[in-house]
Design a protein around this motif. Structure first.
Motif, PDB file in Angstrom:
ATOM      1  N   ASN A  59       0.828  -1.194   0.000  1.00  0.00           N
ATOM      2  CA  ASN A  59       0.000   0.000   0.000  1.00  0.00           C
ATOM      3  C   ASN A  59       0.869   1.253   0.000  1.00  0.00           C
ATOM      4  N   CYS A  60       1.879   1.252   0.855  1.00  0.00           N
ATOM      5  CA  CYS A  60       2.775   2.410   0.929  1.00  0.00           C
ATOM      6  C   CYS A  60       3.626   2.537  -0.331  1.00  0.00           C
ATOM      7  N   TYR A  61       4.022   1.400  -0.883  1.00  0.00           N
ATOM      8  CA  TYR A  61       4.813   1.450  -2.116  1.00  0.00           C
ATOM      9  C   TYR A  61       4.015   2.099  -3.241  1.00  0.00           C
ATOM     10  N   GLN A  62       2.743   1.781  -3.338  1.00  0.00           N
ATOM     11  CA  GLN A  62       1.905   2.371  -4.380  1.00  0.00           C
ATOM     12  C   GLN A  62       1.759   3.882  -4.185  1.00  0.00           C
ATOM     13  N   LEU A  63       1.704   4.315  -2.929  1.00  0.00           N
ATOM     14  CA  LEU A  63       1.672   5.748  -2.643  1.00  0.00           C
ATOM     15  C   LEU A  63       2.953   6.418  -3.141  1.00  0.00           C
ATOM     16  N   LEU A  64       4.077   5.755  -2.882  1.00  0.00           N
ATOM     17  CA  LEU A  64       5.362   6.301  -3.307  1.00  0.00           C
ATOM     18  C   LEU A  64       5.473   6.315  -4.829  1.00  0.00           C
ATOM     19  N   ALA A  65       4.974   5.257  -5.477  1.00  0.00           N
ATOM     20  CA  ALA A  65       5.005   5.187  -6.936  1.00  0.00           C
ATOM     21  C   ALA A  65       4.169   6.323  -7.544  1.00  0.00           C
ATOM     22  N   SER A  66       3.036   6.619  -6.928  1.00  0.00           N
ATOM     23  CA  SER A  66       2.191   7.719  -7.409  1.00  0.00           C
ATOM     24  C   SER A  66       2.891   9.050  -7.220  1.00  0.00           C
ATOM     25  N   PHE A  67       3.576   9.183  -6.088  1.00  0.00           N
ATOM     26  CA  PHE A  67       4.342  10.409  -5.818  1.00  0.00           C
ATOM     27  C   PHE A  67       5.434  10.585  -6.868  1.00  0.00           C
ATOM     28  N   HIS A  68       6.143   9.488  -7.165  1.00  0.00           N
ATOM     29  CA  HIS A  68       7.221   9.533  -8.155  1.00  0.00           C
ATOM     30  C   HIS A  68       6.686   9.894  -9.534  1.00  0.00           C
ATOM     31  N   ALA A  69       5.536   9.338  -9.878  1.00  0.00           N
ATOM     32  CA  ALA A  69       4.944   9.631 -11.193  1.00  0.00           C
ATOM     33  C   ALA A  69       4.599  11.104 -11.334  1.00  0.00           C
ATOM     34  N   LYS A  70       4.229  11.739 -10.218  1.00  0.00           N
ATOM     35  CA  LYS A  70       3.825  13.137 -10.254  1.00  0.00           C
ATOM     36  C   LYS A  70       5.009  14.093 -10.205  1.00  0.00           C
ATOM     37  N   TYR A  71       5.998  13.773  -9.328  1.00  0.00           N
ATOM     38  CA  TYR A  71       7.097  14.717  -9.093  1.00  0.00           C
ATOM     39  C   TYR A  71       8.421  14.302  -9.733  1.00  0.00           C
ATOM     40  N   GLY A  72       8.534  13.065 -10.170  1.00  0.00           N
ATOM     41  CA  GLY A  72       9.763  12.636 -10.825  1.00  0.00           C
ATOM     42  C   GLY A  72      10.875  12.254  -9.885  1.00  0.00           C
ATOM     43  N   HIS A  73      10.589  12.127  -8.597  1.00  0.00           N
ATOM     44  CA  HIS A  73      11.607  11.744  -7.616  1.00  0.00           C
ATOM     45  C   HIS A  73      10.915  11.144  -6.398  1.00  0.00           C
ATOM     46  N   CYS A  74      11.711  10.636  -5.452  1.00  0.00           N
ATOM     47  CA  CYS A  74      11.159  10.018  -4.240  1.00  0.00           C
ATOM     48  C   CYS A  74      11.542  10.788  -2.986  1.00  0.00           C
ATOM     49  N   GLN A  75      11.920  12.045  -3.146  1.00  0.00           N
ATOM     50  CA  GLN A  75      12.336  12.857  -2.003  1.00  0.00           C
ATOM     51  C   GLN A  75      11.120  13.490  -1.346  1.00  0.00           C
ATOM     52  N   VAL A  76      10.473  12.715  -0.519  1.00  0.00           N
ATOM     53  CA  VAL A  76       9.273  13.195   0.165  1.00  0.00           C
ATOM     54  C   VAL A  76       9.693  14.115   1.298  1.00  0.00           C
ATOM     55  N   ASN A  77       9.278  15.357   1.223  1.00  0.00           N
ATOM     56  CA  ASN A  77       9.654  16.356   2.227  1.00  0.00           C
ATOM     57  C   ASN A  77       8.386  16.958   2.802  1.00  0.00           C
ATOM     58  N   LYS A  78       8.048  16.586   4.037  1.00  0.00           N
ATOM     59  CA  LYS A  78       6.769  17.018   4.594  1.00  0.00           C
ATOM     60  C   LYS A  78       6.742  18.505   4.942  1.00  0.00           C
ATOM     61  N   ARG A  79       7.887  19.167   4.904  1.00  0.00           N
ATOM     62  CA  ARG A  79       7.893  20.606   5.180  1.00  0.00           C
ATOM     63  C   ARG A  79       7.578  21.418   3.936  1.00  0.00           C
ATOM     64  N   GLU A  80       7.822  20.851   2.769  1.00  0.00           N
ATOM     65  CA  GLU A  80       7.691  21.641   1.548  1.00  0.00           C
ATOM     66  C   GLU A  80       6.607  21.152   0.602  1.00  0.00           C
TER      67      GLU A  80
END
Length: 269
Positions: A113-134
């Motif tokens: 489930n979490c991997y799919q969230l990360l894959a969706s994030f990557h598809a949108k932003y082009g990277h996996c650098q999840v930064n909750k401040r920005e």
């Protein structure tokens, strides 16, 4: 001792009765959990089967007493039997997750489930650098914890220690360009420039401009925003004849994408 009740019938003797049917049932349940989630790192608050979760917790408690040389129902034979399953003696979930379990859905343990969230994030932003401040993305805190925990688990995996990561999972994360060790030696300027140039080119293709970071959502992501700001600073040095990472070829490449060298954010990013 606590072992008999935790093992649901396991005889309190110097030798673990591995033939005890109720103990076999527990082992079978743990195997089913591992088949479903890929690991034996059951959290104490595992709601689908609280009885099994308490048994696992009891095993960990007895193991700690055993390691500390204190009175314990744990024996080398019992340890070996559990470790055959890849039993993790220390809870495989971060303390932050335990503190915030009421706010973060318990399905966080579901790696897929979490991997799919990360894959969706990557598809949108082009990277996996999840930064909750920005960044403002769905289930951001859950994703941040997942990313942080994968890096900790990867370290255990590389050291040959019990970890819920498998080679298949490592490969899947690597396909997204996941950085397992962001604190490792920094890549060369040329490698960083080439990677970020590709990100910027893709950004221009999608949005039709180079206005990275112009909105509250930090359009383009923090890495791309910092890259553009850095190139502008290097351009000023280049124009003044000072030492700069920019070359005329790089300038031509960036200008070919439509990048301008002045920005209202240039001095604030």
């Amino acid at each position: 001792g606590h072992w008999p009740s935790l093992c649901l019938g396991c005889a309190h003797t110097a030798v673990w009765d591995v033939n005890d049917q109720r103990l076999k049932d527990r082992i079978k349940q743990l195997k089913e959990y591992k088949k479903k989630y890929g690991h034996c790192s059951m959290p104490f608050n595992y709601k689908p089967d609280q009885s099994l979760a308490h048994w696992v917790h009891g095993c960990r408690r007895e193991y700690k007493l055993y390691q500390d040389g204190k009175a314990s129902d744990m024996t080398p034979q019992r340890i070996a039997e559990l470790e055959k399953l890849g039993f993790v003696w220390k809870s495989d979930f971060p303390r932050k997750f335990k503190k915030e379990r009421k706010r973060v859905p318990t399905e966080m343990e579901d790696w897929e489930n979490c991997y799919q969230l990360l894959a969706s994030f990557h598809a949108k932003y082009g990277h996996c650098q999840v930064n909750k401040r920005e960044l403002s993305v769905p289930q951001k805190n859950k994703l941040c914890y997942f990313v942080s925990w994968q890096r900790k688990q990867y370290k255990l995996f590389k050291e040959g220690k019990p970890s819920h990561l498998t080679q298949k999972r490592v490969d899947r994360l690597s396909e997204l360009g996941f950085d397992f060790n962001p604190n490792a030696k920094k890549r060369t300027d040329e490698e960083n420039f080439d990677e970020c140039y590709i990100l910027l080119r893709d950004f221009v293709t999608e949005h039709g401009h180079c206005k990275v970071g112009m909105d509250r959502g930090r359009l383009g992501g923090p890495r791309l925003t910092k890259f553009v700001a850095w190139q502008r600073k290097q351009y000023v040095l280049f124009q003044k004849g000072k030492e700069s990472e920019l070359t005329q070829d790089k300038i031509n490449m960036l200008e070919g994408l439509g990048l301008t060298w002045e920005s209202r954010l240039a001095n604030t990013i």
